[in-house]
Design an enzyme around this catalytic site. Structure first.
Site, PDB file in Angstrom:
ATOM      1  N   ARG A  84       0.891  -1.245   0.076  1.00 32.53           N
ATOM      2  CA  ARG A  84       0.102   0.047   0.137  1.00 32.53           C
ATOM      3  C   ARG A  84       0.848   1.456   0.003  1.00 32.53           C
ATOM      4  O   ARG A  84       0.478   2.311  -0.704  1.00 32.53           O
ATOM      5  CB  ARG A  84      -0.902   0.051   1.188  1.00 32.53           C
ATOM      6  CG  ARG A  84      -1.693   1.121   1.499  1.00 32.53           C
ATOM      7  CD  ARG A  84      -2.534   1.692   0.198  1.00 32.53           C
ATOM      8  NE  ARG A  84      -3.058   0.638  -0.718  1.00 32.53           N
ATOM      9  CZ  ARG A  84      -3.489   0.731  -1.946  1.00 32.53           C
ATOM     10  NH1 ARG A  84      -3.145   1.871  -2.602  1.00 32.53           N
ATOM     11  NH2 ARG A  84      -3.700  -0.227  -2.621  1.00 32.53           N
ATOM     12  N   LYS A 119       1.589  25.080  -3.972  1.00 37.80           N
ATOM     13  CA  LYS A 119       0.653  24.454  -3.370  1.00 37.80           C
ATOM     14  C   LYS A 119       0.698  23.111  -3.512  1.00 37.80           C
ATOM     15  O   LYS A 119      -0.003  22.395  -4.029  1.00 37.80           O
ATOM     16  CB  LYS A 119      -0.785  25.063  -3.871  1.00 37.80           C
ATOM     17  CG  LYS A 119      -0.983  26.457  -3.976  1.00 37.80           C
ATOM     18  CD  LYS A 119      -2.268  27.056  -4.815  1.00 37.80           C
ATOM     19  CE  LYS A 119      -2.435  28.479  -4.608  1.00 37.80           C
ATOM     20  NZ  LYS A 119      -3.563  28.953  -5.448  1.00 37.80           N
ATOM     21  N   LYS A 151       3.929  39.626  -3.814  1.00 39.77           N
ATOM     22  CA  LYS A 151       2.420  39.445  -3.833  1.00 39.77           C
ATOM     23  C   LYS A 151       1.655  40.796  -3.432  1.00 39.77           C
ATOM     24  O   LYS A 151       2.259  41.681  -2.711  1.00 39.77           O
ATOM     25  CB  LYS A 151       1.983  38.302  -3.291  1.00 39.77           C
ATOM     26  CG  LYS A 151       2.623  37.001  -3.934  1.00 39.77           C
ATOM     27  CD  LYS A 151       1.880  35.705  -3.747  1.00 39.77           C
ATOM     28  CE  LYS A 151       2.220  34.414  -4.341  1.00 39.77           C
ATOM     29  NZ  LYS A 151       1.583  33.332  -4.415  1.00 39.77           N
ATOM     30  N   GLU A 180       3.487  40.394  -8.589  1.00 36.08           N
ATOM     31  CA  GLU A 180       2.036  40.097  -8.975  1.00 36.08           C
ATOM     32  C   GLU A 180       1.169  41.437  -9.050  1.00 36.08           C
ATOM     33  O   GLU A 180       1.434  42.212  -8.210  1.00 36.08           O
ATOM     34  CB  GLU A 180       1.453  39.127  -7.530  1.00 36.08           C
ATOM     35  CG  GLU A 180      -0.160  38.960  -7.796  1.00 36.08           C
ATOM     36  CD  GLU A 180      -0.519  38.350  -6.668  1.00 36.08           C
ATOM     37  OE1 GLU A 180      -0.579  37.042  -6.352  1.00 36.08           O
ATOM     38  OE2 GLU A 180      -1.043  39.145  -5.705  1.00 36.08           O
ATOM     39  N   ASP A 201      -2.482  38.322 -12.408  1.00 33.69           N
ATOM     40  CA  ASP A 201      -3.527  37.583 -11.152  1.00 33.69           C
ATOM     41  C   ASP A 201      -4.679  37.630 -11.580  1.00 33.69           C
ATOM     42  O   ASP A 201      -5.280  38.716 -11.351  1.00 33.69           O
ATOM     43  CB  ASP A 201      -3.172  37.675  -9.731  1.00 33.69           C
ATOM     44  CG  ASP A 201      -3.558  37.137  -8.882  1.00 33.69           C
ATOM     45  OD1 ASP A 201      -3.741  35.859  -9.016  1.00 33.69           O
ATOM     46  OD2 ASP A 201      -4.168  37.747  -7.853  1.00 33.69           O
TER      47      ASP A 201
END
Length: 263
Positions: A84, A119, A151, A180, A201
């Site tokens: 597994r 992410k 950002k 960004e 963005d």
């Protein structure tokens, strides 16, 4: 392995004698791109050091349902104990590679390249970004340390876009700097600064096309923000240089694979 086996594999230890050996095949149950075979091999050999693993496919290759990806020979008890964990790695990474390949195919007629993001599953970043490459897409920054990406929150904290860029340039002139922007006005401000890349963005298609026209090839343009496979081609058609897709790593379904004892 530790979280799965714990104090012991109660089922295999009860049923399979330790001296019984055999051969198992790792079989694809769905169409996709394989990734993680060396990792599956490492898992199986960690539990069964004497196991022999024969690759029938290599990472990055397309597979069809029924394809035997690899064969492993050794004590059956240990192979079943490791099964597994080995398949979890292989299925998850192959799913990422498969989804990445779908995005790459969708934009094949355009200049845009497909990039991943940060992410990723905690602890899995290097593996998941490897799987992205197996699918033909490219890696964005590995972490916070290998690129300056300014950002909206950084801009707010610095008191403006220009101030944020200036501080970044003064702090480390060696690293590439990307900023960004979410509007054409912000893009025009960014173009007046010494930047390597601009991230567009959450812009709609019409705005992306205008942004490409305004930039006029002066800077590398990356589109980002909620990009689905259905929209990838039209975004690429806007003329951007890259499309970053968080879904490659945070939403890819696992590829169905199994371990089958050859009888």
């Amino acid at each position: 392995l530790e979280e799965d086996i714990g104090p012991g594999d109660r089922t295999s230890e009860a049923i399979v004698p330790p001296d019984v050996t055999g051969t198992c095949s790792i079989v694809a149950k769905a169409e996709g791109i394989v990734s993680g075979l060396p990792l599956a091999e490492a898992v199986l050999q960690r539990v069964v050091p004497q196991a022999t693993f024969v690759h029938r496919f290599q990472d990055g290759e397309p597979v069809e349902p029924g394809d035997r990806l690899a064969e492993v020979h050794g004590p059956i008890r240990g192979l079943l104990t490791a099964e597994r964990t080995a398949l979890n790695f292989l299925a998850k990474l192959s799913g990422i590679a498969t989804l990445a390949a779908c995005y790459v195919d969708a934009v094949a007629n355009y200049r845009a390249v497909i990039l991943d993001t940060r992410k990723t599953t905690p602890g899995w970043r290097a593996l998941e970004k490897y799987a992205v490459r197996c699918g033909g897409a490219r890696n964005h920054r590995m972490g916070l340390y290998d690129m300056v990406l300014i950002k909206d929150n950084h801009i707010a904290a610095a008191g403006g876009l220009s101030a944020a860029v200036r501080r970044a340039q003064e702090a480390d002139a060696e690293l590439p700097i990307e900023v960004e922007v979410s509007s054409l006005a912000a893009l025009e401000e960014a173009l007046g600064l010494r930047l390597d890349r601009v991230l567009l963005d959450n812009m709609d298609i019409a705005t992306l096309r205008k942004a490409v026209g305004i930039a006029g090839g002066q800077v590398f343009l990356e589109a980002s923000g909620g990009i689905s496979l259905a929209r990838a081609e039209e975004i690429a058609a806007s003329g951007v240089d890259a499309i970053s897709v968080g879904a490659l790593t945070h939403s890819a379904p696992a590829l169905d694979v199994s371990l089958e004892l050859n009888t």
